[in-house]
Each structure stands twice: as structure tokens, then as C-alpha cells.
Scaffold this motif. Structure first.
Motif, short mmCIF file in Angstrom:
data_model
loop_
_atom_site.label_atom_id
_atom_site.label_comp_id
_atom_site.label_asym_id
_atom_site.label_seq_id
_atom_site.Cartn_x
_atom_site.Cartn_y
_atom_site.Cartn_z
N VAL A 60 51.60 45.41 37.29
CA VAL A 60 51.78 46.83 37.60
C VAL A 60 53.06 47.35 36.92
N ALA A 63 52.34 47.76 33.32
CA ALA A 63 51.57 48.97 33.02
C ALA A 63 52.45 50.21 33.05
N CYS A 93 47.90 51.76 25.92
CA CYS A 93 46.66 51.91 26.71
C CYS A 93 46.10 50.55 27.11
N ALA A 97 45.65 49.22 30.97
CA ALA A 97 44.34 48.81 31.47
C ALA A 97 44.32 47.37 31.99
N PRO A 99 45.99 45.59 34.27
CA PRO A 99 45.90 45.30 35.71
C PRO A 99 44.50 45.57 36.27
N LEU A 100 43.77 46.47 35.64
CA LEU A 100 42.44 46.80 36.12
C LEU A 100 41.43 45.69 35.84
N VAL A 101 41.67 44.92 34.79
CA VAL A 101 40.72 43.88 34.39
C VAL A 101 41.32 42.47 34.47
N ASP A 103 41.60 40.28 36.79
CA ASP A 103 40.84 39.25 37.50
C ASP A 103 39.42 39.08 36.98
#
Length: 159
Positions: A60, A63, A93, A97, A99-101, A103
Motif C-alpha cells: 500500500v 502504491a 500505474c 495496481a 496491491p490489487l493483484v 495475491d
């Protein structure tokens, strides 16, 4: 990269040193191109710090630093700096992105995106390798190589 082992410590330390190079460039008023490229140097320094945070497992924070880095680059462009806007924003970008992917380690779309980004940063390294091969070592091309290598290996680890 999940901030767990010796490799992350090495990458994190290298990125921290790269950040120091970029931030020192932004702070040096004696350099003729420093005022013209200050925001670009700040953007690169922010991205290096974002990579350092990523190596420490702080996705985080990484990001947030990447987003701030992209904003510095865009501000520099608005002030007339001729920096590499597309390059910096692609990196920013991608870092935002992550942290969103983080896992998600399967799926063809994610693998294709990671391979494309790895290839992109590997190709970009060619420019900096050429700069390093000239006589007299300059730290900025080395810092760019560190960042390109860190980005490429990061995306490879996500597959």
C-alpha cells in the motif's frame, strides 16, 4: 516480492541507493539541467522509494509513493520538462495496481501483463546499459538500471 528474504533486502537497498541518486539530482542547483528536470528527478526518486517499499512488503505504501511519483512526473511535464511521461506513468500505474493483484498468482491475463511489463523494462535497460558502457561512470544510468531490473524481476515474481 513479499519482503521476506535476502533477495528483497538486496533489491530494497539497491532501490534506496537509486532513490538517493535521483533525489540528489533534484536537489543540486549547480547542475545546468537540474531546474529543468527537477520534477522528473523527484518522480524517479519517488518511484525508487516505491520499489524499496515493495521489497519490504509494504504494497500500500508502495502504491501511494508510485502515485505521488507519477504526479511529480506529470507536474514536470506541465512545467515544460521533456521527461519520459509514458515510461514513468506506466511504471506508476503498474505499481499502484500491484496491491490489487498481489495475491492472484494465476490467470492468463495477469501472466501476459506481467510478461509484457517485464519485457518493457528489460528493453528500456538497453538504453541505460549503453550509457554505462561509456568511459567514466555516472550514477544516474546505474540508478536507472537498478530500477529497470527491480521492476522486471518484480513482475516476473508475480507470475
Amino acid at each position: 516480492m513479499h519482503g521476506a528474504g535476502w533477495w528483497e533486502a538486496v533489491v530494497g537497498a539497491a532501490c534506496l541507493l537509486a532513490a538517493a541518486v535521483f533525489l540528489a539530482r533534484a536537489a543540486r542547483p549547480d547542475r545546468p539541467d537540474a531546474p529543468a528536470h527537477r520534477h522528473g528527478a523527484l518522480g524517479h526518486g519517488g518511484m525508487a522509494l516505491a520499489m524499496c517499499a515493495m521489497a519490504a512488503g509494504q504494497l500500500v505504501l508502495s502504491a501511494v509513493l508510485a502515485a505521488v511519483s507519477c504526479l511529480f512526473t506529470l507536474a514536470g511535464r506541465r512545467r515544460g520538462e521533456g521527461g519520459e511521461i509514458v515510461h514513468s506513468c506506466v511504471a506508476g500505474c503498474a505499481m499502484v495496481a500491484m496491491p490489487l493483484v498481489a495475491d492472484v498468482h494465476d490467470g492468463l491475463a495477469l501472466a501476459a501483463a506481467c510478461l509484457a511489463l517485464t519485457g518493457y523494462f528489460a528493453v528500456r535497460s538497453g538504453r541505460w546499459l549503453a550509457a554505462v558502457s561509456h568511459p567514466g561512470i555516472r550514477l544516474e544510468p546505474v540508478a536507472h538500471l537498478v530500477m529497470s531490473g527491480a521492476m522486471a524481476t518484480t513482475f516476473l515474481t508475480m507470475i
